[in-house]
Design a protein around this motif. Structure first.
Motif, PDB file in Angstrom:
ATOM      1  N   HIS A 241     -62.146 111.637 -49.362  1.00 57.65           N
ATOM      2  CA  HIS A 241     -60.805 111.089 -49.478  1.00 57.65           C
ATOM      3  C   HIS A 241     -60.221 111.371 -50.852  1.00 57.65           C
ATOM      4  CE1 HIS A 241     -60.684 108.240 -45.913  1.00 57.65           C
ATOM      5  NE2 HIS A 241     -61.910 108.718 -45.878  1.00 57.65           N
TER       6      HIS A 241
ATOM      7  N   VAL B 129     -57.566 109.474 -53.533  1.00 54.22           N
ATOM      8  CA  VAL B 129     -56.936 108.204 -53.873  1.00 54.22           C
ATOM      9  C   VAL B 129     -56.310 108.382 -55.254  1.00 54.22           C
ATOM     10  CG1 VAL B 129     -57.373 105.757 -54.402  1.00 54.22           C
ATOM     11  CG2 VAL B 129     -58.645 106.893 -52.550  1.00 54.22           C
TER      12      VAL B 129
ATOM     13  N   ARG C 197     -52.345  99.439 -58.436  1.00 57.03           N
ATOM     14  CA  ARG C 197     -53.497  99.451 -57.531  1.00 57.03           C
ATOM     15  C   ARG C 197     -53.750 100.868 -57.043  1.00 57.03           C
ATOM     16  NH1 ARG C 197     -51.267  95.705 -52.846  1.00 57.03           N
ATOM     17  NH2 ARG C 197     -49.954  94.935 -54.533  1.00 57.03           N
ATOM     18  N   PRO C 198     -54.983 101.160 -56.653  1.00 55.49           N
ATOM     19  CA  PRO C 198     -55.255 102.469 -56.054  1.00 55.49           C
ATOM     20  C   PRO C 198     -54.455 102.642 -54.774  1.00 55.49           C
ATOM     21  CG  PRO C 198     -57.291 101.384 -56.715  1.00 55.49           C
ATOM     22  CD  PRO C 198     -56.210 100.357 -56.819  1.00 55.49           C
TER      23      PRO C 198
ATOM     24  N   TRP D 143     -54.204 105.186 -51.269  1.00 57.30           N
ATOM     25  CA  TRP D 143     -54.847 106.229 -50.474  1.00 57.30           C
ATOM     26  C   TRP D 143     -53.874 107.338 -50.154  1.00 57.30           C
ATOM     27  CZ3 TRP D 143     -53.890 107.484 -45.174  1.00 57.30           C
ATOM     28  CH2 TRP D 143     -54.768 108.438 -44.663  1.00 57.30           C
TER      29      TRP D 143
ATOM     30  N   TRP E 180     -57.528 112.438 -46.327  1.00 59.84           N
ATOM     31  CA  TRP E 180     -58.952 112.790 -46.265  1.00 59.84           C
ATOM     32  C   TRP E 180     -59.158 114.139 -45.606  1.00 59.84           C
ATOM     33  CZ3 TRP E 180     -60.383 113.763 -41.305  1.00 59.84           C
ATOM     34  CH2 TRP E 180     -59.857 112.988 -40.257  1.00 59.84           C
TER      35      TRP E 180
ATOM     36  N   ASN F 175     -56.256 114.340 -42.589  1.00 63.57           N
ATOM     37  CA  ASN F 175     -55.275 113.319 -42.272  1.00 63.57           C
ATOM     38  C   ASN F 175     -54.668 112.875 -43.593  1.00 63.57           C
ATOM     39  OD1 ASN F 175     -53.688 111.482 -40.949  1.00 63.57           O
ATOM     40  ND2 ASN F 175     -55.338 110.087 -40.380  1.00 63.57           N
TER      41      ASN F 175
ATOM     42  N   TYR G  17     -58.352 110.473 -57.805  1.00 61.87           N
ATOM     43  CA  TYR G  17     -59.781 110.398 -57.540  1.00 61.87           C
ATOM     44  C   TYR G  17     -60.110 111.016 -56.190  1.00 61.87           C
ATOM     45  CZ  TYR G  17     -60.018 106.626 -61.083  1.00 61.87           C
ATOM     46  OH  TYR G  17     -59.950 105.866 -62.230  1.00 61.87           O
TER      47      TYR G  17
ATOM     48  N   LEU H 237     -68.112 104.747 -39.242  1.00 64.72           N
ATOM     49  CA  LEU H 237     -68.055 103.297 -39.000  1.00 64.72           C
ATOM     50  C   LEU H 237     -68.257 102.509 -40.284  1.00 64.72           C
ATOM     51  CD1 LEU H 237     -69.969 103.008 -35.624  1.00 64.72           C
ATOM     52  CD2 LEU H 237     -67.506 103.088 -36.027  1.00 64.72           C
TER      53      LEU H 237
ATOM     54  N   ALA I 276     -66.351 103.022 -43.377  1.00 68.42           N
ATOM     55  CA  ALA I 276     -65.318 103.817 -44.053  1.00 68.42           C
ATOM     56  C   ALA I 276     -64.892 103.239 -45.390  1.00 68.42           C
ATOM     57  CB  ALA I 276     -64.112 103.983 -43.126  1.00 68.42           C
ATOM     58  N   TYR I 277     -65.834 102.708 -46.137  1.00 74.57           N
ATOM     59  CA  TYR I 277     -65.571 102.278 -47.499  1.00 74.57           C
ATOM     60  C   TYR I 277     -66.032 103.396 -48.428  1.00 74.57           C
ATOM     61  CZ  TYR I 277     -70.454 101.135 -46.772  1.00 74.57           C
ATOM     62  OH  TYR I 277     -71.780 101.213 -46.433  1.00 74.57           O
ATOM     63  N   PHE I 278     -65.552 103.373 -49.657  1.00 72.65           N
ATOM     64  CA  PHE I 278     -65.821 104.458 -50.601  1.00 72.65           C
ATOM     65  C   PHE I 278     -67.068 104.132 -51.415  1.00 72.65           C
ATOM     66  CE2 PHE I 278     -62.131 106.160 -49.056  1.00 72.65           C
ATOM     67  CZ  PHE I 278     -60.973 105.470 -49.374  1.00 72.65           C
ATOM     68  N   ASP I 279     -68.161 104.838 -51.125  1.00 66.19           N
ATOM     69  CA  ASP I 279     -69.395 104.518 -51.827  1.00 66.19           C
ATOM     70  C   ASP I 279     -69.615 105.366 -53.084  1.00 66.19           C
ATOM     71  OD1 ASP I 279     -71.845 106.117 -49.564  1.00 66.19           O
ATOM     72  OD2 ASP I 279     -69.917 106.818 -50.361  1.00 66.19           O
TER      73      ASP I 279
ATOM     74  N   TRP J 257     -67.475 107.921 -55.991  1.00 67.36           N
ATOM     75  CA  TRP J 257     -66.190 108.350 -56.508  1.00 67.36           C
ATOM     76  C   TRP J 257     -66.370 109.464 -57.546  1.00 67.36           C
ATOM     77  CZ3 TRP J 257     -61.357 105.417 -55.878  1.00 67.36           C
ATOM     78  CH2 TRP J 257     -61.480 104.299 -55.041  1.00 67.36           C
ATOM     79  N   GLY J 258     -65.397 110.347 -57.627  1.00 70.32           N
ATOM     80  CA  GLY J 258     -65.337 111.261 -58.751  1.00 70.32           C
ATOM     81  C   GLY J 258     -64.909 110.499 -59.998  1.00 70.32           C
TER      82      GLY J 258
END
Lengths: 106, 120
Positions: free
Chosen positions: B35, B37, B44-45, B47, B50, B59, B95, B103, B105-108, B110-111
Motif C-alpha cells: 500500500h 499512504v 493523519r495518515p 490511504w 495498493w 486499487n 510511505y 483477511l 489488512a492492517y499494515f505490519d 512500513w517503509g
C-alpha cells in the motif's frame, strides 16, 4: 467513507499513569481496527490489530478493546518511551485513520 | 526480517510528477499487497492505493483517481508510486506499507517514508 474520530486529541500524563484513548467509527467495523504508535520523523508502528490482538514484540502494558463502533487503547503504566502520537485505523472498508492522540509529558 | 526501503526526498514544482520506489527484502515479494499512504505535516495518515505484487492488480482511493499510478517490478522486488500534476497540498511524507494478508489488512511493515515537497 468510514470516518474515525479519536479522543482526546492531546493527553498530558506522567510516567506510571494509566492512559486510555478512545476511537469511534462512523459505522460498524466489527473488530477490523488497528492501533499504531508514531514518533516524530518515524513511520507508524503497529501495536494492536483486530481490536485487541497485541502485535508480536509489543509490551504487554498496551491493550485494546471494543467492537462495532467504539474502541479503546489502554496503556496500563506509561513509560518514558510511550510519549508519542497514537492513531486508530479501520480496515473494514478501505483504510482510514483517526486524527491522532498526542500523549505528552505532564 | 522484512524491510521496505524507499527512495530519497524529492523537491518538485507545481504541475510536475514524482515517482517513489519501495524496495522489499526479507520476505517473498510476491504475492503481497503493498500500500501507499501519505501524511501531510501535522495531519493523519491518508490511504492512497495498493498493488498486488503477484498479479499487478491495483486499487486507488477515489481522491487520487487519474493522478496516481502504482506499479511494480517483480524482478527488482520493488513497488512504485507515481503522482502527477503535483500541487502544494501534495507536500507530505509518502510511505509504502505491507499488509499482513487479505483477511489481516492492517499494515505490519512500513517503509521509512519519502518526503515530497511541492514548491514553486
Amino acid at each position: 467513507d468510514i470516518q474515525m474520530t479519536q479522543s482526546p486529541s492531546t493527553l498530558s500524563a506522567s510516567v506510571g499513569d494509566r492512559v486510555t484513548i478512545a476511537c469511534r467509527a462512523s459505522q460498524t467495523i466489527s473488530s477490523w481496527l488497528a492501533w499504531y504508535q508514531q514518533k516524530p520523523g518515524r513511520a507508524p508502528k503497529l501495536l494492536i490489530y483486530k481490536a485487541s490482538i497485541l502485535e508480536s514484540g509489543v509490551p504487554s502494558r498496551f491493550s485494546g478493546s471494543g467492537s462495532g463502533t467504539e474502541f479503546t487503547l489502554t496503556i496500563s503504566s506509561l513509560q518514558p518511551d510511550d510519549f508519542a502520537t497514537y492513531y486508530c485505523q479501520q480496515y473494514h472498508t478501505y483504510w482510514t485513520f483517526g486524527q491522532g492522540t498526542k500523549v505528552e509529558i505532564k | 526480517q522484512v524491510q521496505l526501503v524507499q527512495s530519497g526526498a524529492e523537491v518538485k514544482k507545481p504541475g510536475a510528477s514524482v515517482k517513489i520506489s519501495c524496495k522489499a527484502s526479507g520476505h517473498t515479494f510476491a504475492p503481497y499487497i503493498i500500500h501507499w499512504v501519505r501524511q501531510a505535516p501535522g495531519q493523519r495518515p491518508e490511504w492512497m492505493g495498493w498493488i498486488n505484487t503477484g498479479n499487478g492488480d491495483t486499487n486507488r482511493s477515489q481522491k487520487f483517481q487519474g493522478r496516481v499510478t502504482i506499479s511494480r517490478d517483480t524482478s527488482a522486488t520493488t513497488a512504485y508510486m507515481e503522482l502527477k500534476n503535483l500541487k502544494s497540498e501534495d507536500t507530505a511524507v509518502y510511505y509504502c506499507a505491507r499488509i499482513a494478508g487479505v483477511l489481516n489488512a492492517y499494515f505490519d511493515y512500513w517503509g521509512q517514508g519519502t518526503l515530497v515537497t511541492v514548491s514553486s
